[in-house]
Design a protein around this motif. Structure first.
Motif, PDB file in Angstrom:
ATOM      1  N   ALA A 151      -8.908  51.129  23.665  1.00 31.46           N
ATOM      2  CA  ALA A 151      -9.470  51.407  22.496  1.00 31.46           C
ATOM      3  C   ALA A 151      -8.804  52.269  21.416  1.00 31.46           C
ATOM      4  O   ALA A 151      -8.854  51.890  20.320  1.00 31.46           O
ATOM      5  N   GLU A 152      -8.122  53.302  21.828  1.00 31.84           N
ATOM      6  CA  GLU A 152      -7.033  53.801  20.977  1.00 31.84           C
ATOM      7  C   GLU A 152      -6.168  53.197  20.326  1.00 31.84           C
ATOM      8  O   GLU A 152      -5.853  53.030  19.107  1.00 31.84           O
ATOM      9  N   GLU A 154      -6.260  49.910  19.819  1.00 35.22           N
ATOM     10  CA  GLU A 154      -6.704  48.849  18.912  1.00 35.22           C
ATOM     11  C   GLU A 154      -7.265  49.741  17.600  1.00 35.22           C
ATOM     12  O   GLU A 154      -7.575  48.969  16.833  1.00 35.22           O
ATOM     13  N   LYS A 155      -7.307  50.882  17.420  1.00 35.66           N
ATOM     14  CA  LYS A 155      -7.564  51.699  16.396  1.00 35.66           C
ATOM     15  C   LYS A 155      -6.697  51.297  15.076  1.00 35.66           C
ATOM     16  O   LYS A 155      -6.828  51.552  13.984  1.00 35.66           O
ATOM     17  N   ARG A 156      -5.431  50.837  15.447  1.00 35.91           N
ATOM     18  CA  ARG A 156      -4.529  50.632  14.600  1.00 35.91           C
ATOM     19  C   ARG A 156      -5.131  49.522  13.382  1.00 35.91           C
ATOM     20  O   ARG A 156      -5.850  48.811  13.892  1.00 35.91           O
ATOM     21  N   PRO A 157      -4.831  49.865  12.413  1.00 33.28           N
ATOM     22  CA  PRO A 157      -5.212  48.618  11.265  1.00 33.28           C
ATOM     23  C   PRO A 157      -5.188  47.165  11.774  1.00 33.28           C
ATOM     24  O   PRO A 157      -4.111  46.762  12.566  1.00 33.28           O
ATOM     25  N   SER A 158      -6.217  46.474  11.431  1.00 32.55           N
ATOM     26  CA  SER A 158      -5.960  45.074  11.879  1.00 32.55           C
ATOM     27  C   SER A 158      -4.808  44.492  11.277  1.00 32.55           C
ATOM     28  O   SER A 158      -4.527  44.639   9.901  1.00 32.55           O
ATOM     29  N   PRO A 159      -4.190  43.176  11.922  1.00 31.36           N
ATOM     30  CA  PRO A 159      -2.935  42.663  10.928  1.00 31.36           C
ATOM     31  C   PRO A 159      -3.610  41.927   9.987  1.00 31.36           C
ATOM     32  O   PRO A 159      -4.708  41.575  10.125  1.00 31.36           O
ATOM     33  N   PRO A 160      -2.561  41.743   8.736  1.00 29.32           N
ATOM     34  CA  PRO A 160      -3.211  40.862   7.809  1.00 29.32           C
ATOM     35  C   PRO A 160      -3.472  39.393   8.192  1.00 29.32           C
ATOM     36  O   PRO A 160      -2.901  39.076   9.070  1.00 29.32           O
ATOM     37  N   GLU A 161      -4.282  38.744   7.580  1.00 30.87           N
ATOM     38  CA  GLU A 161      -4.576  37.345   7.851  1.00 30.87           C
ATOM     39  C   GLU A 161      -3.174  36.454   7.485  1.00 30.87           C
ATOM     40  O   GLU A 161      -2.343  36.805   6.568  1.00 30.87           O
ATOM     41  N   ILE A 162      -3.049  35.440   8.224  1.00 29.44           N
ATOM     42  CA  ILE A 162      -2.007  34.693   8.273  1.00 29.44           C
ATOM     43  C   ILE A 162      -2.361  33.508   7.246  1.00 29.44           C
ATOM     44  O   ILE A 162      -3.117  32.919   7.744  1.00 29.44           O
ATOM     45  N   LEU A 163      -1.367  33.274   6.282  1.00 30.81           N
ATOM     46  CA  LEU A 163      -1.938  32.104   5.584  1.00 30.81           C
ATOM     47  C   LEU A 163      -0.516  30.993   5.937  1.00 30.81           C
ATOM     48  O   LEU A 163       0.778  31.375   5.650  1.00 30.81           O
ATOM     49  N   PHE A 164      -0.889  30.022   6.254  1.00 29.49           N
ATOM     50  CA  PHE A 164       0.039  28.772   6.408  1.00 29.49           C
ATOM     51  C   PHE A 164       0.040  27.525   5.162  1.00 29.49           C
ATOM     52  O   PHE A 164      -1.138  27.465   4.729  1.00 29.49           O
ATOM     53  N   GLY A 165       1.018  27.025   4.875  1.00 31.47           N
ATOM     54  CA  GLY A 165       0.876  25.897   4.080  1.00 31.47           C
ATOM     55  C   GLY A 165       0.089  24.873   4.690  1.00 31.47           C
ATOM     56  O   GLY A 165      -0.336  24.925   5.705  1.00 31.47           O
ATOM     57  N   SER A 166      -0.249  23.647   3.819  1.00 30.37           N
ATOM     58  CA  SER A 166      -0.967  22.572   4.294  1.00 30.37           C
ATOM     59  C   SER A 166      -0.302  21.752   5.339  1.00 30.37           C
ATOM     60  O   SER A 166      -0.848  20.697   5.690  1.00 30.37           O
ATOM     61  N   TYR A 167       0.944  21.815   5.687  1.00 34.15           N
ATOM     62  CA  TYR A 167       1.819  21.193   6.803  1.00 34.15           C
ATOM     63  C   TYR A 167       1.107  21.533   8.106  1.00 34.15           C
ATOM     64  O   TYR A 167       1.663  20.940   9.117  1.00 34.15           O
ATOM     65  N   PHE A 168       0.408  22.477   8.387  1.00 27.36           N
ATOM     66  CA  PHE A 168      -0.430  22.626   9.502  1.00 27.36           C
ATOM     67  C   PHE A 168      -1.672  21.818   9.787  1.00 27.36           C
ATOM     68  O   PHE A 168      -2.509  21.825   9.148  1.00 27.36           O
TER      69      PHE A 168
END
Length: 168
Positions: A151-152, A154-168
């Motif tokens: 629990a401790e 996981e208190k770190r800030p959440s990682p930023p969302e990952i954005l990928f190009g349209s090739y996925f």
């Protein structure tokens, strides 16, 4: 395509060179080039991806596989961190010999090896992915991690969302 941190994915090339540490010494996975997204037990992939010396048996055999293939790679890394040698080290000369070694070699553990660590690695390195799935489903509860306050952590800030190009 928009991928969030909660999207299930198969990393498929987990190895020490692709694990980086941030400023707080937390592990970060780099190089998602061979990753598969939305992979699950019911939505498996095929194909031989990754670094040979870290491949799970199901990948080597060409069986459909899912995220527990990464746990096998993690088992190799943990073993290497503990003993500074691959659990599948031998004097193999060819790729075929290395792959055969991964599929057949009994892993060596020194007598004085920590029994909780050995149990953890044995679960991660189980050759059968279906059994491995059950063995690793509660890794946080494994005795080797008894001193970790999840629990401790996981208190770190959440990682930023990952954005990928349209090739996925």
């Amino acid at each position: 395509m928009h991928i969030s941190p909660s999207t299930p994915f198969l990393y498929s090339d987990l190895k020490p060179e692709n694990i980086l540490l941030d400023d707080d010494c937390h592990a970060k996975i780099a190089d998602l080039g061979l990753s598969f997204f939305n992979v699950s037990e019911h939505r498996r992939v095929t194909g031989c991806n990754g670094t040979i010396s870290y491949m799970a048996p199901e990948v080597i055999r060409g069986d459909p596989y899912f995220t527990v293939a990464d746990y096998f790679s993690l088992g190799i890394i943990v073993y290497e961190m503990a003993l500074v040698i691959s659990p599948f080290y031998s004097r193999q000369k060819t790729k075929r010999e290395l792959l055969t070694t991964i599929l057949t070699k009994k892993v060596y553990y020194p007598l004085e090896f920590n029994h909780h660590l050995r149990d953890l690695i044995e679960k991660l390195l189980h050759l059968d992915q279906e059994k491995r799935k059950d063995l690793v489903k509660d890794l946080r509860g494994h005795p080797f991690f008894k001193n970790i306050n999840w629990a401790e952590l996981e208190k770190r800030p959440s990682p930023p969302e990952i954005l990928f190009g349209s090739y996925f």
